[in-house]
Scaffold this active site. Structure first.
Site, PDB file in Angstrom:
ATOM      1  N   LYS A  42       3.647  -3.594 -15.137  1.00 26.43           N
ATOM      2  CA  LYS A  42       3.236  -2.216 -14.810  1.00 26.43           C
ATOM      3  C   LYS A  42       2.545  -1.524 -15.987  1.00 26.43           C
ATOM      4  O   LYS A  42       2.553  -0.303 -16.100  1.00 26.43           O
ATOM      5  CB  LYS A  42       4.424  -1.369 -14.331  1.00 26.43           C
ATOM      6  CG  LYS A  42       5.216  -1.968 -13.174  1.00 26.43           C
ATOM      7  CD  LYS A  42       4.334  -2.350 -12.007  1.00 26.43           C
ATOM      8  CE  LYS A  42       3.657  -1.162 -11.358  1.00 26.43           C
ATOM      9  NZ  LYS A  42       2.796  -1.555 -10.200  1.00 26.43           N
ATOM     10  N   GLY A  49      -0.801  -2.501 -16.829  1.00 28.56           N
ATOM     11  CA  GLY A  49      -2.229  -2.567 -16.557  1.00 28.56           C
ATOM     12  C   GLY A  49      -2.778  -3.970 -16.728  1.00 28.56           C
ATOM     13  O   GLY A  49      -3.988  -4.151 -16.918  1.00 28.56           O
ATOM     14  N   ARG A 107      -3.056  -6.482 -14.559  1.00 32.11           N
ATOM     15  CA  ARG A 107      -3.936  -6.947 -13.483  1.00 32.11           C
ATOM     16  C   ARG A 107      -5.340  -6.392 -13.664  1.00 32.11           C
ATOM     17  O   ARG A 107      -6.335  -7.114 -13.528  1.00 32.11           O
ATOM     18  CB  ARG A 107      -3.361  -6.547 -12.123  1.00 32.11           C
ATOM     19  CG  ARG A 107      -4.298  -6.789 -10.923  1.00 32.11           C
ATOM     20  CD  ARG A 107      -4.794  -8.209 -10.817  1.00 32.11           C
ATOM     21  NE  ARG A 107      -3.728  -9.182 -10.694  1.00 32.11           N
ATOM     22  CZ  ARG A 107      -3.917 -10.497 -10.707  1.00 32.11           C
ATOM     23  NH1 ARG A 107      -5.138 -10.985 -10.847  1.00 32.11           N
ATOM     24  NH2 ARG A 107      -2.898 -11.322 -10.601  1.00 32.11           N
ATOM     25  N   ARG A 135       2.196   0.632 -22.258  1.00 32.77           N
ATOM     26  CA  ARG A 135       2.050   1.939 -21.624  1.00 32.77           C
ATOM     27  C   ARG A 135       3.273   2.765 -21.981  1.00 32.77           C
ATOM     28  O   ARG A 135       4.333   2.200 -22.281  1.00 32.77           O
ATOM     29  CB  ARG A 135       1.963   1.706 -20.109  1.00 32.77           C
ATOM     30  CG  ARG A 135       1.767   2.917 -19.239  1.00 32.77           C
ATOM     31  CD  ARG A 135       1.795   2.449 -17.790  1.00 32.77           C
ATOM     32  NE  ARG A 135       1.552   3.524 -16.831  1.00 32.77           N
ATOM     33  CZ  ARG A 135       1.687   3.370 -15.520  1.00 32.77           C
ATOM     34  NH1 ARG A 135       2.057   2.201 -15.011  1.00 32.77           N
ATOM     35  NH2 ARG A 135       1.454   4.384 -14.703  1.00 32.77           N
ATOM     36  N   PRO A 160       1.961   6.933  -5.373  1.00 29.62           N
ATOM     37  CA  PRO A 160       2.536   8.192  -5.881  1.00 29.62           C
ATOM     38  C   PRO A 160       3.981   7.977  -6.317  1.00 29.62           C
ATOM     39  O   PRO A 160       4.758   7.321  -5.638  1.00 29.62           O
ATOM     40  CB  PRO A 160       2.446   9.130  -4.672  1.00 29.62           C
ATOM     41  CG  PRO A 160       2.351   8.222  -3.475  1.00 29.62           C
ATOM     42  CD  PRO A 160       1.632   6.999  -3.934  1.00 29.62           C
TER      43      PRO A 160
END
EC number: 2.8.2.-
Length: 375
Positions: free
Chosen positions: A132, A134, A136, A213, A341
């Site tokens: 999670k 980034g 990909r 991240r 979301p």
């Protein structure tokens, strides 16, 4: 005399018939001999013998319908190990001897170089993390580059399938030509204790890319993905906190543990020098994809091919997409699973997490030599 002439003509006809049958048999034998020795398959095929596939490389991580390796069963319900056996299937075939300008033109129109040529090599570079973060997007942006060949699916070799052996792993790789880089990405490698030594066993000179991240945002994104698959999951705060009254963070929960970047990096630095790592900002990959891709291409020793001209910002999705290439029907964007979301998380829970991560973040800044500005 008349009968004698008839007999001569009759005999000549029989001779010609036998000669014709003989040459026919010789031709048939020659055909089967070539086919049995595999020479038939080596005949060149027309460049445009089949229609170029219209695919969206970011909606479909495998770019086109994947091809299973010979030893992978083609069951309708596949397991994780079968997914790992998927490799990037070749699209349009381009001759190996094509002039450089023709190759660049074909590649810019979305026609990948054929997998029929080249050699299967161990990856020289691996995107090892983080989930999670980034990864990909980074992989798909890199696959625009003509000198990068990458496995579409995550092989999970160094964390799940190591017992299958290095030769099994090498066979998962796409074929590459001289000057091309073989790559794969499996984000769970970064947090797997055994992965660094295993990767070093394969190649201690490998280049390692870590996409990081803000660990709080990453944890919420991780939870959101799991929640989409398991709607009955407990609330984020119940999983993140050991006890709501004490506010202690539960580091056994994987969504929290993955964000301890400094601890995971310490494990990798026991086997690889810092110079072998590139730390990519997941936030900057969204705000300035061309800038981050420039750093990545420099790190890999590649010519800066991927640039501003390849991206546009999709306001609806909230992240960059690849512009529509010539000959393609639509722009290429990350699929529906990206940009979900996030659920509403109590602000005090998020603040406790930020306080918890702060010392680990600062330690990671020192170790990596980069301040990611998460505090």
């Amino acid at each position: 005399m008349g009968c004698s002439g008839c007999r001569v003509r009759f005999n000549c006809g029989k001779v010609l018939s036998k000669v014709s049958v003989f040459f026919t048999m010789v031709l048939i034998f020659t055909y089967f001999f070539y086919c049995l020795t595999g020479l038939c398959d080596s005949a060149p095929r027309t460049l445009y013998s089949q229609q170029a596939p219209d695919y969206d490389i970011l909606d479909d991580p495998r770019r086109v319908s994947p091809r299973l390796l010979p030893d992978a069963p083609s069951h309708r319900n596949r397991t994780a190990s079968e997914d790992a056996a998927q490799v990037e299937a070749p699209g349009q075939q381009l001759p190996l001897h094509m002039p450089g300008s023709a190759r660049e033109s074909a590649e810019s129109n979305g026609i990948p170089v054929s997998n029929s040529f080249g050699t299967k090599r161990f990856p020289q570079a691996i995107i090892i993390g983080v989930k999670k973060g980034g990864t990909r997007a980074l992989l798909e942006f890199l696959r625009i580059h003509p000198d990068v060949r990458a496995v579409g699916a995550e092989p999970h070799f160094f964390d799940r399938f190591y017992d299958k052996g290095l030769e099994w792993y090498r066979n998962l790789m796409p074929r590459t030509l001289d000057g091309q880089i073989t790559m794969e990405k499996t984000p769970s490698y970064f947090v797997t204790k055994e992965a660094p030594s295993r990767v070093c066993t394969m190649n201690c000179q490998a280049k390692l890319i870590v996409v990081v991240r803000d660990p709080v945002t990453r944890a919420v994104s991780d939870y959101t993905q799991t929640l989409s698959k398991n709607p009955g999951l407990p609330s984020f705060q119940n999983l993140a906190l050991k006890n709501s009254s004490t506010g202690l963070i539960d580091t056994t929960w994987s969504a929290v543990r993955i964000g301890l970047y400094a601890k995971h990096l310490e494990n990798w630095l026991q086997h690889f020098p810092l110079s072998h790592f590139l730390f990519v900002s997941g936030e900057r990959l969204v705000s300035d994809p061309a800038g981050e891709m420039g750093r990545v291409q420099d790190f890999l020793g590649l010519k800066r091919v991927v640039s501003d001209k390849h991206f546009y910002f999709n306001q609806t999705k909230g992240f960059p997409c690849l512009k529509k290439p010539e000959g393609s029907s639509r722009p290429r964007c990350l699929g529906k699973s990206k940009g979900r979301p996030h659920p509403q998380i109590p602000s005090e829970v998020l603040q406790r997490l930020r306080d918890f991560y702060r010392p680990f973040n600062h330690r990671f800044y020192q170790m990596s030599g980069q301040d990611f500005g998460w505090d």
